[in-house]
Enzyme design. Structure first.
Site, PDB file in Angstrom:
ATOM      1  CG  HIS A 107      -0.382  -0.154   2.525  1.00 59.17           C
ATOM      2  ND1 HIS A 107       0.415   0.808   3.075  1.00 59.17           N
ATOM      3  CD2 HIS A 107      -0.441  -1.164   3.437  1.00 59.17           C
ATOM      4  CE1 HIS A 107       0.806   0.438   4.266  1.00 59.17           C
ATOM      5  NE2 HIS A 107       0.320  -0.784   4.518  1.00 59.17           N
ATOM      6  CG  HIS A 113       4.336  -1.453   1.918  1.00 62.76           C
ATOM      7  ND1 HIS A 113       3.028  -1.864   1.791  1.00 62.76           N
ATOM      8  CD2 HIS A 113       4.840  -2.116   2.982  1.00 62.76           C
ATOM      9  CE1 HIS A 113       2.761  -2.754   2.735  1.00 62.76           C
ATOM     10  NE2 HIS A 113       3.838  -2.931   3.475  1.00 62.76           N
ATOM     11  CB  CYS A 124      -0.418 -10.226  18.512  1.00 61.98           C
ATOM     12  SG  CYS A 124      -1.217  -9.351  17.137  1.00 61.98           S
ATOM     13  CB  CYS A 184       2.505  -7.935  16.637  1.00 60.39           C
ATOM     14  SG  CYS A 184       1.483  -6.521  17.013  1.00 60.39           S
ATOM     15  CB  CYS A 199      -2.981  -6.686  19.436  1.00 63.69           C
ATOM     16  SG  CYS A 199      -1.524  -5.847  18.833  1.00 63.69           S
ATOM     17  CG  HIS A 231      -2.641  -6.194  14.667  1.00 62.70           C
ATOM     18  ND1 HIS A 231      -1.394  -6.282  15.242  1.00 62.70           N
ATOM     19  CD2 HIS A 231      -2.449  -6.050  13.344  1.00 62.70           C
ATOM     20  CE1 HIS A 231      -0.479  -6.188  14.287  1.00 62.70           C
ATOM     21  NE2 HIS A 231      -1.081  -6.058  13.130  1.00 62.70           N
ATOM     22  CE  LYS A 253      -4.295   1.258  12.111  1.00 63.53           C
ATOM     23  NZ  LYS A 253      -4.295   0.412  13.277  1.00 63.53           N
ATOM     24  CE  LYS A 304      -5.220  -6.681   4.018  1.00 67.92           C
ATOM     25  NZ  LYS A 304      -4.762  -8.015   4.315  1.00 67.92           N
TER      26      LYS A 304
END
Ligand SMILES: [Zn+2]
Length: 462
Positions: free
Chosen positions: A20, A23, A127, A130, A144, A147, A294, A297
């Site tokens: 995305h 990156h 997790c 992570c 998490c 997450h 944020k 997906k």
């Protein structure tokens, strides 16, 4: 000039999904540093690649019913393609599941740290997002914090542990005294606060069963697979070569804020244990939100960097990421902002100034350069303030623009005024090289060949 040996890396992303815009940000930021240090006459080795041995990748492959090796190769190819599409100047691209040098190097690092490795029966919360055991105290409502919505799973097994606690004082000192420089300051303080809570030994292996038979085998114990972070972090040395790594004058990691601990604490502990040189700088960027939200997906708001490049061109994408997103903070993407930056800074700013100046220069044969003040952005680049460096360059552009608007050399035909404008343009193009290598090259070529631009840079978008 004192030629130095400099290593620059990005983190290696998991290949459980397509890249995305975040990156792309990391690649472009590291690329500016690599190009800049090369311009300064140094010998740079710039490494990127993909992190393929994680459980996350296995789960993603299972979900689409594809063989893991095939799945990770397919995704790694897309990341590789992104480096080409963004004109990233990396010297190598390492794939942790495929590269023999990586697999051997990871096992070698394990052996070098063996004195700090022990076996222990363990129960913990893991997790998968992570790829990390998390502390009860780090959880928010049992989930998490990185997450949300994911409850870590309880794992009970016998693993190998790395005695990180032994290195607590040493790591604390290295960071506090800035022998490892963490940028920005807030990220440095975050790590110092984390160390204050006490460094715990961490698990560096998992059973072959829990690893789903995927990953790098622990040397001397085929029933255990290396913890993905232990193998992944070693990619930096494996890609560069241990010898070069040891001889490097400067080692710089560019990473996202979510993996600061791994680089500024765990990695340092592993290297200290192995008696290997430690990195000098950890430069940390933030996250990109899309339209203020944020990237996720489930929201369906991931921005495909390939589509952006196709639509607006890679130099425009590079510019947006480098200018609009503060290098070491969070930033936002929206199409409106993108178009505003493009039209304002690139079409009207750089493109228009270059085209006006070079057209005048050609018409009046005014390519004799004169002395103008140098643009000094080096200290900003060393400090990882790439956006601020661009602000400085655009200030000079604006002054150049004002200068020709005031002097109106198209009326007077004053060759000296035009020469000065060409000289300013040249300084701008030289300073911009690490940021916009192609636009700079076109401008510099035109100046050297005493001609106007063969095509309009950054035509205006409507
Ligand atoms: Zn997590």
């Amino acid at each position: 000039m004192n030629k130095k040996k400099i290593f620059i890396s990005t983190a290696i992303p998991y290949v459980n999904a397509r890249p995305h815009i975040g990156h792309a940000l990391e690649l472009v930021e590291a690329d500016v540093l690599a190009r800049f240090y090369r311009e300064q006459g140094n010998e740079v080795f710039f490494l990127t690649g993909t992190d393929e041995n994680s459980l996350k990748n296995v789960q993603a492959a299972e979900k689409v019913g594809e063989e893991v090796a095939k799945f990770v190769k397919r995704h790694a190819d897309v990341f590789f393609d992104l480096t080409k599409k963004l004109n990233i100047s990396n010297d190598d691209f390492i794939r942790t599941a495929e590269d023999k040098r990586h697999i051997e190097g990871a096992q070698n690092l394990w052996r070098l740290t063996e004195k700090d490795i022990y076996k222990k029966d363990y129960t913990g919360l893991y997790c998968v997002g992570c790829e990390e055991f998390v502390r009860e105290s780090d959880l928010v409502n049992g989930e998490c914090s990185e997450h949300p919505g994911q409850k870590p799973e309880e794992v009970h097994e016998e693993n190998y542990f790395f005695a990180l606690s032994k290195y607590e004082d040493k790591i604390n000192k290295l960071i506090d005294k800035e022998e490892i420089k963490i940028v920005p300051e807030a990220r440095k303080n975050e790590i110092l606060n984390f160390i204050k809570t006490g460094l715990q030994d961490f698990s560096i292996s998992r059973s072959r069963e829990r690893a789903k038979n995927w990953g790098i085998e622990v040397p001397g114990d085929s029933s255990q697979i290396m913890y993905v972070w232990f193998d992944a972090l070693s990619n930096y040395i494996n890609g560069y070569g241990l010898d070069d790594w040891q001889k490097a004058d400067k080692v710089i990691h560019v990473i996202g804020k979510g993996i600061n601990r791994f680089h500024s604490v765990y990695w340092i502990g592993m290297l200290l244990s192995a008696g290997i040189r430690i990195p000098d700088e950890v430069l940390i960027h933030g996250y990109i939100t899309v339209d203020g939200q944020k990237i996720s997906k489930s929201l369906g708001n991931t921005v495909d960097p390939f589509l952006l490049i196709e639509k607006y061109g890679r130099e425009a994408v590079r510019y947006y990421l480098l200018r609009e997103i503060p290098s070491s903070g969070d930033g936002d993407y929206s199409e409106e902002k993108f178009i505003a930056r493009y039209n304002g800074d690139l079409a009207n700013g750089l493109g228009n100034f270059a085209s006006r100046v070079l057209t005048l220069a050609k018409k009046y044969e005014a390519f004799d350069l004169i002395e103008v003040s140098k643009i000094d952005v080096a200290s900003l680049i060393y400090e990882f303030k790439l956006n601020e460096a661009l602000v400085v360059i655009w200030k000079v552009l604006a002054e150049g623009d004002k200068y020709i608007n005031d002097e109106k050399p198209w009326e007077s035909g004053d060759v000296k005024t035009i020469s000065k404008a060409v000289s300013i343009l040249k300084e701008v193009a030289l300073t911009l090289k690490p940021f916009l290598p192609e636009a700079s090259e076109l401008i510099l070529e035109a100046i050297n060949n005493k001609t106007n631009l063969e095509r309009l840079l950054f035509p205006r978008l409507n």
